[in-house]
Enzyme design. Structure first.
Site, PDB file in Angstrom:
ATOM      1  N   ARG A 163       0.819  -1.216   0.000  1.00 39.79           N
ATOM      2  CA  ARG A 163       0.000   0.000   0.000  1.00 39.79           C
ATOM      3  C   ARG A 163       0.852   1.266   0.000  1.00 39.79           C
ATOM      4  O   ARG A 163       0.486   2.262  -0.617  1.00 39.79           O
ATOM      5  CB  ARG A 163      -0.959  -0.008   1.188  1.00 39.79           C
ATOM      6  CG  ARG A 163      -2.020  -1.089   1.000  1.00 39.79           C
ATOM      7  CD  ARG A 163      -3.107  -1.039   2.026  1.00 39.79           C
ATOM      8  NE  ARG A 163      -4.081  -2.100   1.767  1.00 39.79           N
ATOM      9  CZ  ARG A 163      -5.088  -2.387   2.563  1.00 39.79           C
ATOM     10  NH1 ARG A 163      -5.267  -1.695   3.666  1.00 39.79           N
ATOM     11  NH2 ARG A 163      -5.915  -3.366   2.261  1.00 39.79           N
ATOM     12  N   ASP A 188     -15.467   9.597   7.886  1.00 43.20           N
ATOM     13  CA  ASP A 188     -14.381   8.616   7.778  1.00 43.20           C
ATOM     14  C   ASP A 188     -13.060   9.364   7.921  1.00 43.20           C
ATOM     15  O   ASP A 188     -12.968  10.554   7.574  1.00 43.20           O
ATOM     16  CB  ASP A 188     -14.425   7.892   6.427  1.00 43.20           C
ATOM     17  CG  ASP A 188     -13.705   6.543   6.471  1.00 43.20           C
ATOM     18  OD1 ASP A 188     -14.391   5.505   6.572  1.00 43.20           O
ATOM     19  OD2 ASP A 188     -12.451   6.529   6.434  1.00 43.20           O
TER      20      ASP A 188
HETATM   21  C1  LIG Z   1     -13.924  -1.803   6.394  1.00 45.38           C
HETATM   22  S1  LIG Z   1     -14.471  -0.131   6.287  1.00 45.38           S
HETATM   23  C2  LIG Z   1     -16.143  -0.291   6.856  1.00 45.38           C
HETATM   24  C3  LIG Z   1     -17.106   0.569   6.071  1.00 45.38           C
HETATM   25  C4  LIG Z   1     -18.581   0.428   6.476  1.00 45.38           C
HETATM   26  N1  LIG Z   1     -18.796   0.883   7.826  1.00 45.38           N
HETATM   27  C5  LIG Z   1     -19.053  -0.975   6.307  1.00 45.38           C
HETATM   28  O1  LIG Z   1     -19.216  -1.699   7.287  1.00 45.38           O
HETATM   29  O2  LIG Z   1     -19.272  -1.386   5.160  1.00 45.38           O
HETATM   30  C6  LIG Z   1     -13.651   0.619   7.680  1.00 45.38           C
HETATM   31  C7  LIG Z   1     -13.544   2.131   7.578  1.00 45.38           C
HETATM   32  O3  LIG Z   1     -13.107   2.646   8.841  1.00 45.38           O
HETATM   33  C8  LIG Z   1     -12.304   3.767   8.591  1.00 45.38           C
HETATM   34  N2  LIG Z   1     -11.474   4.081   9.769  1.00 45.38           N
HETATM   35  C9  LIG Z   1     -10.418   3.398  10.256  1.00 45.38           C
HETATM   36  N3  LIG Z   1      -9.882   4.031  11.315  1.00 45.38           N
HETATM   37  C10 LIG Z   1     -10.628   5.148  11.514  1.00 45.38           C
HETATM   38  C11 LIG Z   1     -10.577   6.218  12.453  1.00 45.38           C
HETATM   39  N4  LIG Z   1      -9.639   6.281  13.409  1.00 45.38           N
HETATM   40  N5  LIG Z   1     -11.489   7.206  12.353  1.00 45.38           N
HETATM   41  C12 LIG Z   1     -12.438   7.172  11.376  1.00 45.38           C
HETATM   42  N6  LIG Z   1     -12.543   6.186  10.461  1.00 45.38           N
HETATM   43  C13 LIG Z   1     -11.647   5.179  10.532  1.00 45.38           C
HETATM   44  C14 LIG Z   1     -11.497   3.350   7.373  1.00 45.38           C
HETATM   45  O4  LIG Z   1     -10.959   4.456   6.675  1.00 45.38           O
HETATM   46  C15 LIG Z   1     -12.509   2.568   6.562  1.00 45.38           C
HETATM   47  O5  LIG Z   1     -13.110   3.347   5.547  1.00 45.38           O
END
Ligand SMILES: C[S@@+](CC[C@H](N)C(=O)[O-])C[C@H]1O[C@@H](n2cnc3c(N)ncnc32)[C@H](O)[C@@H]1O
Length: 279
Positions: free
Chosen positions: A46, A152
Site C-alpha cells: 500500500r 471517515d
Molecule cells: C472496512 S471499512 C467499513 C465501512 C462500512 N462501515 C461498512 O461496514 O461497510 C472501515 C472504515 O473505517 C475507517 N477508519 C479506520 N480508522 C478510523 C478512524 N480512526 N477514524 C475514522 N474512520 C476510521 C477506514 O478508513 C474505513 O473506511
C-alpha cells in the site's frame, strides 16, 4: 511464510524491520489502527504506491517526509493508503431490516427529529443505504428534521461518498424497486445516487480518535467493521463516547465480527450485533 517469499517483494525498496515498526507506531498513534507483524506485506504494497508517486527509492526517505515538520499532508495520504475500505450497499442487510421495520416506524413523533451517524462510512455505500432505508420507512420524512452524518478518517473515501457515483455492478445488492426509485443512470456508467438521498447526508472527514465537533445527540449510530482494527482499550473508549452521544435508548450497530461483550456495559444486546444504550 518463508523468509524467501517475505523478502522477495521488499527487494525493490527495502522495508526494514525498523521502518515497519516506525510506520506501525505512527499509524496506531494517528488512527488507532493496529498493524500486526503479519501486515508487513500489506503495508509494503500500500505504501509502495506512495513511494512511486513521490519518486522515492526507500522507505527511510519516505519516513523522513512523514516524520518531518512538513509531513502533515503526506501523513493524511499514508493513512488513506493504509485503511481497509471494504464496504457495500445493504451490507449486513438484517441491520437495515431492523431499522426499517422495527425502529423507524416506532420513533417518537414529538419533535420529528432524527439523527443517524455512519461512523467509518468508507466510500458512502453505508450512509446511502441508510438514506434509502429512511426514505422507504418514513414516507413523511420531508416533514422531519432528519439528517445522516457520514464520516471517515480517509479523505479519499469521503470525497467518493460525497460524489455518490458508483460502477453499475456495485449497485447490484440494492433491491430492484429501491434501485429504480433512487439510483440515476448517467448514460450507462457510473450510476449516481439520487438527490433525495444526497440531501439527507453530510459527508465529513473525521478521526474517531480525535475530537467530535457534532452538537446534539444521535438516535442511531452505525459503526461497523471499524473497531475490528483497534485494540480493546481504544474500543472501550470509543463505545463509551458513543454511549455519551446517543439519546437514552439510542441504538448502536456494529459489524458482524465485532462485540461489546467484556468491553462496555453501557449497552444491552438486543439483536444480532444491535445494541441499545442503557446507561
Ligand atoms: C472496512 S471499512 C467499513 C465501512 C462500512 N462501515 C461498512 O461496514 O461497510 C472501515 C472504515 O473505517 C475507517 N477508519 C479506520 N480508522 C478510523 C478512524 N480512526 N477514524 C475514522 N474512520 C476510521 C477506514 O478508513 C474505513 O473506511
Amino acid at each position: 511464510m518463508s523468509t524467501e517469499t517475505l523478502e522477495a517483494p521488499f527487494a525493490e525498496a527495502p522495508l526494514t524491520a525498523e521502518d515497519f515498526q516506525a510506520i506501525v507506531a505512527m499509524v496506531r498513534k494517528s488512527s488507532g489502527i493496529v498493524l500486526t507483524a503479519g501486515k508487513r506485506e500489506l503495508v509494503y504494497s500500500r505504501l509502495r504506491r506512495r513511494l512511486r508517486a513521490l519518486n522515492l527509492d526507500s522507505f527511510a526517505a519516505y519516513r523522513a517526509i512523514v516524520e518531518g515538520p512538513d509531513g502533515d499532508a503526506e501523513r493524511v495520504r499514508m493513512i488513506n493508503a493504509i485503511t481497509t475500505n471494504l464496504t457495500g450497499f445493504f451490507r449486513e442487510r438484517h441491520h437495515f431490516d431492523f431499522l426499517g421495520n422495527e425502529l423507524l416506524p416506532n420513533l417518537p413523533r414529538t419533535n420529528r427529529r432524527l439523527r443517524v451517524w455512519s461512523a467509518g462510512c468508507s466510500s458512502g455505500e453505508e450512509p446511502y443505504t441508510l438514506a434509502m432505508t429512511l426514505r422507504g420507512a418514513m414516507p413523511d420524512i420531508d416533514r422531519w428534521d432528519a439528517r445522516i452524518l457520514a464520516t471517515d478518517i480517509d479523505t479519499d473515501m469521503v470525497a467518493l461518498g460525497a460524489a455518490g457515483r458508483y460502477p453499475m455492478e456495485r449497485t447490484a445488492a440494492i433491491p430492484a424497486e429501491v434501485r429504480r426509485a433512487h439510483v440515476k443512470r448517467i448514460d450507462s456508467e457510473p450510476v449516481e445516487m439520487g438527490p433525495e438521498l444526497k440531501s439527507l447526508i453530510s459527508f465529513r472527514s473525521l478521526n474517531l480518535l480525535g475530537p467530535w465537533p457534532m452538537k446534539g445527540q444521535f438516535d442511531v449510530i452505525f459503526c461497523r467493521n471499524v473497531v475490528i482494527y483497534f485494540d480493546k482499550a481504544t474500543q472501550r473508549t470509543l463505545f463509551d463516547r458513543f454511549a455519551e452521544l446517543l439519546v437514552p435508548n439510542g441504538h448502536l450497530f456494529v459489524g458482524h465480527s465485532e462485540t461489546l461483550h467484556n468491553i462496555t456495559d453501557r449497552f444491552d444486546h438486543i439483536g444480532r450485533t444491535i445494541h441499545r444504550r442503557v446507561r
